[in-house]
Design a protein around this motif. Structure first.
Motif, PDB file in Angstrom:
ATOM      1  N   THR A 115     -42.326  11.082  28.688  1.00  9.78           N
ATOM      2  CA  THR A 115     -43.789  11.020  28.650  1.00  9.78           C
ATOM      3  C   THR A 115     -44.280   9.580  28.752  1.00  9.78           C
ATOM      4  OG1 THR A 115     -43.866  13.008  27.268  1.00  9.78           O
ATOM      5  CG2 THR A 115     -45.828  11.615  27.288  1.00  9.78           C
TER       6      THR A 115
ATOM      7  N   GLY B  42     -48.565   7.603  25.008  1.00  8.94           N
ATOM      8  CA  GLY B  42     -47.135   7.861  25.158  1.00  8.94           C
ATOM      9  C   GLY B  42     -46.351   7.468  23.918  1.00  8.94           C
TER      10      GLY B  42
ATOM     11  N   THR C  54     -46.700  10.091  21.344  1.00 11.06           N
ATOM     12  CA  THR C  54     -45.829  11.233  21.652  1.00 11.06           C
ATOM     13  C   THR C  54     -44.386  10.928  21.270  1.00 11.06           C
ATOM     14  OG1 THR C  54     -47.270  11.797  23.517  1.00 11.06           O
ATOM     15  CG2 THR C  54     -45.081  12.789  23.496  1.00 11.06           C
TER      16      THR C  54
ATOM     17  N   ILE D 105     -43.881  11.055  17.540  1.00 11.85           N
ATOM     18  CA  ILE D 105     -43.682  12.408  16.997  1.00 11.85           C
ATOM     19  C   ILE D 105     -42.211  12.800  17.096  1.00 11.85           C
ATOM     20  CG2 ILE D 105     -44.235  14.847  17.334  1.00 11.85           C
ATOM     21  CD1 ILE D 105     -47.019  13.910  18.288  1.00 11.85           C
TER      22      ILE D 105
ATOM     23  N   TRP E 122     -37.927  14.024  25.820  1.00 14.75           N
ATOM     24  CA  TRP E 122     -39.299  14.401  26.200  1.00 14.75           C
ATOM     25  C   TRP E 122     -40.271  13.260  25.881  1.00 14.75           C
ATOM     26  CZ3 TRP E 122     -41.476  18.087  29.041  1.00 14.75           C
ATOM     27  CH2 TRP E 122     -42.853  18.266  28.941  1.00 14.75           C
ATOM     28  N   GLY E 123     -40.082  12.620  24.728  1.00  9.74           N
ATOM     29  CA  GLY E 123     -40.968  11.527  24.348  1.00  9.74           C
ATOM     30  C   GLY E 123     -40.870  10.341  25.288  1.00  9.74           C
TER      31      GLY E 123
END
Length: 412
Positions: free
Chosen positions: A33, A282, A285, A288, A29-30
């Protein structure tokens, strides 16, 4: 050795399959993104490039103004009038000039047997087709013969054609411009048009023939395209015309210069700033997701403390333990990265074009934002992914490598 280390990493990932899968999803997902945000930024920049490219980019328009600075003995407020001599002067003295065209324009009645409109008519030379990238849908453009012979021929815009002829084949038809008959020899392809802008209604006729409609002693403007650095060409243009018309080159009100590349450069700066901002967002993100990977690896170190102690007791060195846990983190990162890039490609294909310029302009779908994922974007996103994955895996790996073997064997 490396094969054994990665084998151990894969075995550890299979042993904690659910935890590993969740971590991989987070990394995927990271990275997706990051890729999509970079693709959006690149698409935003490409949209602006497309808007400018339809009119031509390496071109400059110069238009007469009024002086605002004293020059020599002349006071400010003197009107500057451009003539055909200035066209030759620009062609001969400004470096890098390719084509030049004088321009005269006037709003006149444009009519045929069925319709009458008041539209702009421009008197130009044939070079304007190359300067402003005028593509023909039908017929031909003006030629030097038309200019020399003062032919009464006209090239009309796409909207002008549809309004005047309503589907009738326009070539060879006669229209009247200010009451004077002209034969239609060409129809231009439509350009992007905002609101009631007249770009697709302008009628082009030979500059020499424009003298039948308007006095052509003084020009309304001059357009030219060029090779070279935009600021240098503009500076040379101002110096040339200032010397010819006795005004200061620094007096920007004496002549008005439309330097398209300078305007495009400003939009490029905005586009670059947006791409940097999107890359930062991005990366946050993805960071994280990296924190999630770090936490999972720290838990893995804690759960495998006794195993680490056994390995050290059997002779494993710090670097072996370090590589073992770092390899596990990088494998998770790599699998997540591949899945994330694949996801980003899938989303970009599914989304297609994002409405941008077409929301306010007609014939502007080419200037909408498309999520085009280039190799440069993938490389940049992969670099960010490798950095995040390495940092996230290094901290738990260092902790595992520094465990005391005796304390690790006692751990329950």
């Amino acid at each position: 050795m490396l094969r054994d280390i990665f084998g151990q990493a894969m075995e550890a990932m299979r042993h904690n399959g659910r935890r590993t899968a969740i971590t991989i999803v987070g990394m995927a997902w990271g990275i997706a993104t990051v890729v999509l945000l970079l693709a959006y930024g690149a698409g935003f920049g490409r949209a602006f490039e497309t808007i400018f490219a339809q009119f031509g980019t390496n071109m400059i328009g110069v238009f007469p103004g009024t002086t605002s600075e004293q020059a020599g003995g002349a006071k400010a407020g003197v009107p500057i009038r451009l003539k055909m001599d200035d066209v030759e002067r620009i062609r001969e003295t400004v470096p890098g000039v390719l084509h030049t065209s004088p321009v005269l324009w006037k709003q006149v009645p444009v009519q045929n047997d069925l319709h009458t409109y008041t539209w702009e008519v421009d008197g130009v030379s044939p070079e304007i087709q190359d300067i402003q990238k005028m593509d023909l849908a039908e017929g031909r453009f003006l030629t030097e013969a038309d200019l020399q012979q003062r032919n009464h021929v006209a090239v009309i815009g796409s909207q002008g054609s549809s309004k005047l002829f309503s589907g009738i084949y326009p070539l060879g038809q006669t229209i009247r411009l200010n009451g004077i008959s002209f034969e239609v020899i060409g129809v231009l392809k439509p350009k992007m048009q905002e609101g009631d802008d007249n770009i697709n209604r302008i009628t082009y006729i030979p500059f020499s023939t424009m003298g039948d409609i308007k006095d052509n002693k003084y020009l309304d403007g001059i357009w030219f395209n060029y090779r070279g650095e935009p600021k240098s060409v503009e500076r040379a243009l101002r110096n040339t015309l200032a010397a010819a018309h006795a005004f200061r080159p620094t007096d920007h009100n004496a002549i008005w210069v439309a330097n398209i590349m300078e305007q495009l450069a400003q939009f490029r700066i905005i586009s670059l700033g947006l791409q940097v901002l999107l890359l930062f967002i991005g990366t946050l993100t993805l960071g994280i997701a990296g924190i999630g990977l770090m936490n999972i690896m720290l838990v893995s170190v804690q759960q495998r403390t006794r195993e680490i102690g056994v390995e050290k007791a059997l002779g494993a060195r710090k670097r072996h333990i370090l590589l073992q846990f770092l390899a596990e983190a990088l494998v998770i990162t790599g699998v997540g990265g591949i899945a994330g890039i694949a996801l980003a490609y899938g989303v970009s294909k599914a989304v297609g074009g994002i409405t941008f310029y077409s929301a306010i302009a007609s014939n502007a779908s080419a200037a909408d934002i498309y999520l085009l994922i280039s190799p440069h974007i993938v490389i940049l996103a992969t670099a960010v992914l490798v950095i995040v994955g390495t940092v996230s895996g290094m901290i738990p790996a260092i902790q595992a490598a520094n465990l005391d073997p005796i304390e690790a064997l006692r751990y329950e």
